[in-house]
Design an enzyme around this catalytic site. Structure first.
Site, PDB file in Angstrom:
ATOM      1  N   LEU A  26       0.815  -1.217   0.000  1.00 25.97           N
ATOM      2  CA  LEU A  26       0.000   0.000   0.000  1.00 25.97           C
ATOM      3  C   LEU A  26       0.845   1.263   0.000  1.00 25.97           C
ATOM      4  CD1 LEU A  26      -2.732  -1.021   2.617  1.00 25.97           C
ATOM      5  CD2 LEU A  26      -2.929  -1.036   0.119  1.00 25.97           C
ATOM      6  N   GLY A  29       7.387   3.982   3.650  1.00 27.64           N
ATOM      7  CA  GLY A  29       7.748   5.116   4.484  1.00 27.64           C
ATOM      8  C   GLY A  29       9.191   5.007   4.929  1.00 27.64           C
ATOM      9  N   SER A  30       9.650   6.008   5.677  1.00 27.82           N
ATOM     10  CA  SER A  30      11.041   6.019   6.114  1.00 27.82           C
ATOM     11  C   SER A  30      11.336   4.921   7.120  1.00 27.82           C
ATOM     12  CB  SER A  30      11.384   7.386   6.719  1.00 27.82           C
ATOM     13  OG  SER A  30      10.490   7.706   7.767  1.00 27.82           O
ATOM     14  N   PHE A  31      10.303   4.446   7.830  1.00 30.62           N
ATOM     15  CA  PHE A  31      10.511   3.417   8.843  1.00 30.62           C
ATOM     16  C   PHE A  31      10.129   2.019   8.365  1.00 30.62           C
ATOM     17  CE2 PHE A  31      10.409   7.208  11.443  1.00 30.62           C
ATOM     18  CZ  PHE A  31      11.377   6.952  12.395  1.00 30.62           C
ATOM     19  N   LYS A  49       1.568  -2.345   9.034  1.00 27.54           N
ATOM     20  CA  LYS A  49       2.777  -1.539   8.905  1.00 27.54           C
ATOM     21  C   LYS A  49       3.938  -2.365   9.440  1.00 27.54           C
ATOM     22  CE  LYS A  49       4.590   3.060  10.143  1.00 27.54           C
ATOM     23  NZ  LYS A  49       4.254   4.328  10.855  1.00 27.54           N
ATOM     24  N   LYS A  53      13.561  -3.397  12.120  1.00 31.25           N
ATOM     25  CA  LYS A  53      14.323  -3.114  13.338  1.00 31.25           C
ATOM     26  C   LYS A  53      15.722  -2.589  13.031  1.00 31.25           C
ATOM     27  CE  LYS A  53      12.091  -6.112  16.727  1.00 31.25           C
ATOM     28  NZ  LYS A  53      12.275  -7.249  17.661  1.00 31.25           N
ATOM     29  N   ASP A 143       1.768  16.047  12.700  1.00 30.51           N
ATOM     30  CA  ASP A 143       2.094  15.788  11.294  1.00 30.51           C
ATOM     31  C   ASP A 143       0.824  15.623  10.465  1.00 30.51           C
ATOM     32  OD1 ASP A 143       3.853  15.569   9.181  1.00 30.51           O
ATOM     33  OD2 ASP A 143       4.191  13.417   9.444  1.00 30.51           O
ATOM     34  N   LYS A 145      -1.320  16.158   7.483  1.00 28.06           N
ATOM     35  CA  LYS A 145      -1.082  16.492   6.077  1.00 28.06           C
ATOM     36  C   LYS A 145      -1.888  15.522   5.233  1.00 28.06           C
ATOM     37  CE  LYS A 145       3.144  13.675   5.985  1.00 28.06           C
ATOM     38  NZ  LYS A 145       4.592  13.666   5.673  1.00 28.06           N
ATOM     39  N   ASN A 148      -1.357  11.758   5.326  1.00 28.23           N
ATOM     40  CA  ASN A 148      -1.722  11.092   6.580  1.00 28.23           C
ATOM     41  C   ASN A 148      -3.228  11.101   6.820  1.00 28.23           C
ATOM     42  OD1 ASN A 148       0.852  10.317   7.272  1.00 28.23           O
ATOM     43  ND2 ASN A 148       1.263  12.131   8.515  1.00 28.23           N
ATOM     44  N   ASP A 161      -1.103   7.673  11.118  1.00 30.28           N
ATOM     45  CA  ASP A 161       0.325   7.894  11.385  1.00 30.28           C
ATOM     46  C   ASP A 161       0.563   8.757  12.625  1.00 30.28           C
ATOM     47  OD1 ASP A 161       3.049   8.119  11.382  1.00 30.28           O
ATOM     48  OD2 ASP A 161       3.219   8.459   9.228  1.00 30.28           O
ATOM     49  N   THR A 181       5.926  18.218   8.616  1.00 34.50           N
ATOM     50  CA  THR A 181       6.192  18.464   7.201  1.00 34.50           C
ATOM     51  C   THR A 181       6.237  19.970   6.972  1.00 34.50           C
ATOM     52  OG1 THR A 181       5.065  16.406   6.629  1.00 34.50           O
ATOM     53  CG2 THR A 181       5.346  18.038   4.865  1.00 34.50           C
TER      54      THR A 181
END
Length: 220
Positions: A26, A29-31, A49, A53, A143, A145, A148, A161, A181
């Protein structure tokens, strides 16, 4: 032990990744990545999600995930994405959430260019309802936006998020962290001044402007 007792003790949602049939990607993301999935226990479609680690080596990154889970698991509101379950294995942390079939509101805006007044009014009312709920529980999202904000199959808006969210119980002169952001940041965040729940209210105004015009009022 009876079958009924065993069934009552089973978690509504699985606590291992093997308890889910993993489907399409879907988003990234950065994580980590988010996948559509189906829970084998319930047959219900969910989003998972998957946070790697290996990227959570610093204390700050780990705190982001812990805070996201601690805050998100308490929330129940029609316009906030629900967190169903969370667990981990040797390589990843997993957050199992409500599936929003129509994806990001940002995608819809890009397709249309902007929203008509009626759609903007409807989505903004839902967004404000969700933010009011968060603020009534002293939660600052930090955050808000378009990416999200997610849409369900029946076009209900859901706030998602909570990785940057914070519990705000009083005015804190040390709350000066720059996060969020840039196009949606309030002046006090940008200036590294103490900020409060009002920072989310600023982001609401930016979001409404973007709904109607198709672009944020400030480009960074």
């Amino acid at each position: 032990m009876s079958a009924e007792s065993k069934a009552a003790e089973m978690p509504a949602y699985g606590r291992n990744v093997e308890d889910y049939c993993i489907g399409r990607l879907l988003g990234r993301g950065s994580f980590g990545d988010v996948y559509e999935a189906k829970c084998r226990n319930t047959g219900k479609a969910v989003a998972i999600k998957m946070i790697r680690k290996e990227i959570l080596q610093t204390k700050t990154m780990l705190e982001h995930v812990v805070r996201e889970v601690e805050i998100h698991c308490q929330l129940r509101h029609p316009h906030v994405v629900e967190l169903y379950e969370y667990f981990e294995d040797v390589s990843r942390v997993y957050l199992v959430t409500e599936l929003c079939e129509k994806g990001e509101l940002l995608t819809l805006l890009r397709q249309r260019g902007s929203l008509d007044i009626e759609a903007a009014r409807t989505y903004f009312a839902q967004l404000v309802s969700g933010v009011q709920y968060l603020h009534s529980h002293c939660i600052l999202h930090r955050d808000l936006k378009l990416s999200n904000l997610l849409l369900t199959a029946d076009n209900n808006l859901k706030i998602a998020d909570f990785g940057l969210a914070a519990a705000v119980h009083s005015a804190d002169p040390e709350r000066r962290t720059i996060c969020g952001t840039p196009n949606y940041m309030s002046p006090e965040i940008v200036s590294q001044e103490p900020y409060s729940l009002a920072a989310d209210v600023w982001a609401l105004g930016i979001t409404l402007f973007t709904f109607i015009t198709g672009t944020p009022p400030f480009q960074v």
